[in-house]
Design a protein around this motif. Structure first.
Motif, mmCIF file in Angstrom:
data_model
loop_
_atom_site.group_PDB
_atom_site.id
_atom_site.type_symbol
_atom_site.label_atom_id
_atom_site.label_comp_id
_atom_site.label_asym_id
_atom_site.label_seq_id
_atom_site.Cartn_x
_atom_site.Cartn_y
_atom_site.Cartn_z
ATOM 1 N N ASP A 255 80.663 63.066 79.569
ATOM 2 C CA ASP A 255 79.660 62.772 80.599
ATOM 3 C C ASP A 255 78.472 61.968 80.066
ATOM 4 O O ASP A 255 77.321 62.371 80.203
ATOM 5 C CB ASP A 255 79.160 64.080 81.244
ATOM 6 C CG ASP A 255 80.312 64.819 81.900
ATOM 7 O OD1 ASP A 255 81.151 64.145 82.514
ATOM 8 O OD2 ASP A 255 80.380 66.059 81.753
ATOM 9 N N VAL A 256 78.790 60.883 79.447
ATOM 10 C CA VAL A 256 77.735 59.987 78.935
ATOM 11 C C VAL A 256 77.701 58.739 79.820
ATOM 12 O O VAL A 256 78.734 58.118 80.053
ATOM 13 C CB VAL A 256 78.000 59.611 77.464
ATOM 14 C CG1 VAL A 256 77.032 58.534 76.988
ATOM 15 C CG2 VAL A 256 77.872 60.858 76.587
ATOM 16 N N LYS A 257 76.523 58.422 80.335
ATOM 17 C CA LYS A 257 76.377 57.224 81.191
ATOM 18 C C LYS A 257 75.669 56.150 80.375
ATOM 19 O O LYS A 257 74.589 56.390 79.827
ATOM 20 C CB LYS A 257 75.522 57.552 82.418
ATOM 21 C CG LYS A 257 76.170 58.553 83.346
ATOM 22 C CD LYS A 257 75.379 58.657 84.653
ATOM 23 C CE LYS A 257 75.900 59.788 85.509
ATOM 24 N NZ LYS A 257 75.600 61.126 84.905
ATOM 25 N N ILE A 258 76.309 55.000 80.346
ATOM 26 C CA ILE A 258 75.712 53.921 79.553
ATOM 27 C C ILE A 258 75.347 52.775 80.489
ATOM 28 O O ILE A 258 76.197 52.243 81.215
ATOM 29 C CB ILE A 258 76.690 53.473 78.450
ATOM 30 C CG1 ILE A 258 76.924 54.674 77.518
ATOM 31 C CG2 ILE A 258 76.140 52.281 77.678
ATOM 32 C CD1 ILE A 258 77.917 54.484 76.451
ATOM 33 N N GLY A 259 74.076 52.404 80.520
ATOM 34 C CA GLY A 259 73.570 51.385 81.448
ATOM 35 C C GLY A 259 74.050 49.987 81.080
ATOM 36 O O GLY A 259 74.563 49.753 79.981
ATOM 37 N N ARG A 260 73.823 49.089 82.006
ATOM 38 C CA ARG A 260 74.206 47.682 81.857
ATOM 39 C C ARG A 260 73.532 47.081 80.612
ATOM 40 O O ARG A 260 72.358 47.362 80.348
ATOM 41 C CB ARG A 260 73.730 46.947 83.118
ATOM 42 C CG ARG A 260 74.362 45.629 83.421
ATOM 43 C CD ARG A 260 74.014 45.184 84.843
ATOM 44 N NE ARG A 260 72.709 45.698 85.288
ATOM 45 C CZ ARG A 260 71.545 45.086 85.075
ATOM 46 N NH1 ARG A 260 71.503 43.942 84.435
ATOM 47 N NH2 ARG A 260 70.408 45.619 85.516
ATOM 48 N N ASP A 261 74.331 46.306 79.899
ATOM 49 C CA ASP A 261 73.822 45.579 78.719
ATOM 50 C C ASP A 261 73.260 46.476 77.603
ATOM 51 O O ASP A 261 72.540 45.987 76.723
ATOM 52 C CB ASP A 261 72.725 44.573 79.110
ATOM 53 C CG ASP A 261 73.262 43.485 80.027
ATOM 54 O OD1 ASP A 261 74.468 43.197 79.917
ATOM 55 O OD2 ASP A 261 72.495 42.969 80.849
ATOM 56 N N ALA A 262 73.528 47.755 77.662
ATOM 57 C CA ALA A 262 73.107 48.606 76.529
ATOM 58 C C ALA A 262 74.014 48.285 75.337
ATOM 59 O O ALA A 262 75.174 47.924 75.520
ATOM 60 C CB ALA A 262 73.213 50.071 76.905
ATOM 61 N N VAL A 263 73.462 48.404 74.138
ATOM 62 C CA VAL A 263 74.232 48.089 72.924
ATOM 63 C C VAL A 263 74.407 49.368 72.111
ATOM 64 O O VAL A 263 73.430 50.073 71.836
ATOM 65 C CB VAL A 263 73.472 47.059 72.058
ATOM 66 C CG1 VAL A 263 74.205 46.799 70.762
ATOM 67 C CG2 VAL A 263 73.237 45.785 72.835
ATOM 68 N N LEU A 264 75.635 49.663 71.722
ATOM 69 C CA LEU A 264 75.908 50.795 70.826
ATOM 70 C C LEU A 264 76.505 50.213 69.555
ATOM 71 O O LEU A 264 77.594 49.645 69.597
ATOM 72 C CB LEU A 264 76.932 51.740 71.457
ATOM 73 C CG LEU A 264 76.415 52.959 72.217
ATOM 74 C CD1 LEU A 264 75.424 52.577 73.267
ATOM 75 C CD2 LEU A 264 77.560 53.742 72.821
ATOM 76 N N TYR A 265 75.791 50.292 68.458
ATOM 77 C CA TYR A 265 76.271 49.692 67.227
ATOM 78 C C TYR A 265 76.284 50.763 66.139
ATOM 79 O O TYR A 265 75.247 51.151 65.637
ATOM 80 C CB TYR A 265 75.348 48.518 66.869
ATOM 81 C CG TYR A 265 75.897 47.640 65.790
ATOM 82 C CD1 TYR A 265 76.812 46.633 66.077
ATOM 83 C CD2 TYR A 265 75.511 47.832 64.468
ATOM 84 C CE1 TYR A 265 77.334 45.832 65.077
ATOM 85 C CE2 TYR A 265 76.020 47.038 63.460
ATOM 86 C CZ TYR A 265 76.927 46.042 63.770
ATOM 87 O OH TYR A 265 77.447 45.255 62.769
ATOM 88 N N GLY A 266 77.490 51.230 65.800
ATOM 89 C CA GLY A 266 77.609 52.378 64.916
ATOM 90 C C GLY A 266 77.325 52.075 63.469
ATOM 91 O O GLY A 266 76.935 50.961 63.156
ATOM 92 N N PRO A 267 77.508 53.057 62.589
ATOM 93 C CA PRO A 267 77.940 54.429 62.881
ATOM 94 C C PRO A 267 76.888 55.221 63.676
ATOM 95 O O PRO A 267 75.721 55.206 63.308
ATOM 96 C CB PRO A 267 78.105 55.059 61.496
ATOM 97 C CG PRO A 267 77.994 53.959 60.515
ATOM 98 C CD PRO A 267 77.292 52.837 61.166
ATOM 99 N N LEU A 268 77.370 55.879 64.712
ATOM 100 C CA LEU A 268 76.456 56.713 65.485
ATOM 101 C C LEU A 268 77.219 57.806 66.217
ATOM 102 O O LEU A 268 78.442 57.732 66.372
ATOM 103 C CB LEU A 268 75.663 55.855 66.480
ATOM 104 C CG LEU A 268 76.430 55.049 67.524
ATOM 105 C CD1 LEU A 268 76.762 55.875 68.746
ATOM 106 C CD2 LEU A 268 75.580 53.846 67.949
#
Ligand code: GDD
Ligand code: MG
Length: 371
Positions: A255-268
């Protein structure tokens, strides 16, 4: 096999994170640290463990109970007053039986091979075996010089630099023959490091050092607490954690909501029930707890965000820790190993830098702190 875990300390150096949570119960990659430590013991058959508690004992009891959920048998013994490291173990001696027991400091992240340690203890005929690890600055630890056979020559707790003759220090995991506790006075504050070990050495008892180059970290300070997260996320030590891999090295819960153009750059790692606003950036070596809200265009890097935190739009959180339930207004900047306690309300535009620490439940108006 039986073990005992020292978890009664106040965790002073980790304040304000330890005001409501004892150090061993602070989450590491969203798992209470002690659970990681106990599962490590269980892997080597140490599945009957006494928890020697003192500070905030109910937190341990409520989470672990009798340990059956983990397939372990846990006994909680709470001190009325701090008995010191050795006094605490003397106080639980009736639960330890006659055979060798594994005793652990409750703040050590390690992948030590406990099987090898036990085998070494038997082979040497030791009464006590102390695990050792090399460190650059031994003055913050217990210094343990050895002879060529691995026998301990001296034990010097928190030595001064002119006493430093080796880089090997007490790594906080011991194998003890419970008979060595017979000489320890019951109900008194007594230290392994400053009393029992030096006493046994003076009497010529066989104390051995087990040197290991395994991963080792004492979680005692905010810097170390951040490093422990970074090391796990980097793969420096293997600790299984939750989440599904979404993109390279970015682990995300349910149940994780990720908004438009959000960036996820790991490690995370992102926990469950989290929302990430449009255009936000969650960058490397970040760990986000459960129930966290990250506002639009916020940037989080190398940080630890505990459960139920709200981070306003355009906030920046770098290499810092934000405690449970804290709410940051918009454009707040937290950086440079700063630590915000639980349930703080920080208004818009505040700046927390240079390792500042803020006490839980503090309410700070907009633009008040530029540290
Ligand atoms: N039950 C109980 N009662 N537990 C205690 C007490 C007490 O009175 N005092 C400390 N503890 C627990 C703490 O909760 C922690 O898990 C552990 O004992 C060690 O205490 P720390 O306060 O973290 O000690 P340290 O880090 O300064 O030094 C110790 O650990 C080093 C390795 O990290 C020493 O054992 C050093 O010799 C060692 O090098
Ligand atoms: Mg410690």
């Amino acid at each position: 096999m039986k073990g005992a875990m020292l978890v009664g300390g106040f965790g002073t150096r980790l304040r304000p994170l330890t005001v409501n949570t004892p150090k061993p119960m602070l989450p590491l990659v969203n798992i209470p640290f002690l659970e990681i430590e106990l599962l490590h013991l269980k892997e080597y058959g140490v599945d009957e463990v006494v928890l020697s508690t003192g500070y905030l004992p109910v937190v341990f009891d409520e989470y672990f109970g009798d340990g059956s959920r983990m397939g372990m048998k846990l006994t909680h013994v709470t001190e009325d007053k701090p008995l010191g490291t050795c006094g605490a173990i003397k106080n639980v001696a009736e639960h330890l039986g006659d055979g060798p027991v594994v005793v652990c400091n409750g703040d050590i992240l390690t992948d030590l091979d406990i099987g090898e340690l036990l085998e070494y203890h038997r082979r040497k005929g030791a009464h006590v075996t102390i695990t050792l690890t090399p460190v650059e600055d031994p003055t913050a630890y217990g210094l343990v010089p050895l002879d060529t056979d691995g026998r301990i020559k001296e034990f010097l707790e928190k030595p001064s630099w002119d006493q430093v003759v080796t880089n090997l220090i007490n790594a906080g995991t011991y194998v003890l023959d419970p008979a060595v506790l017979e000489q320890v006075p019951a109900g008194e504050n007594y230290s392994f490091e400053r009393q029992l070990f030096p006493d046994l050495l003076q009497r010529g008892e066989p104390l051995y050092g087990f040197r290991s180059d395994c991963y080792w970290l004492d979680l005692g300070t905010p810097e170390k607490y951040l490093s422990a997260h970074h090391d796990i996320l980097n793969g420096g030590i293997e600790v299984p954690f939750g989440g599904k891999e979404m993109g390279e090295n970015a682990f995300v819960g349910r149940d994780v909501k990720i908004g438009r153009d959000a960036v996820l750059y790991g490690p995370l790692l992102i926990g469950d029930n989290v929302s990430i606003g449009a255009g936000a950036e969650i960058l490397g070596l970040t760990c986000i707890g459960n129930g966290v809200r990250v506002g639009p265009e916020a940037r989080i890097e190398g940080a630890v965000i505990l459960d139920d935190v709200t981070i306003g739009e355009r906030c920046v959180v770098e290499q810092s820790v934000v405690g449970r339930g804290t709410v940051l207004g918009s454009g707040v900047h937290v950086a440079e190993h700063s630590v915000l306690g639980d349930n703080i309300e920080a208004g818009d535009g505040n700046e927390f830098k240079r390792g500042i620490r803020v006490w839980p439940s503090t309410v700070i108006e907009a633009d008040k702190i530029k540290f």
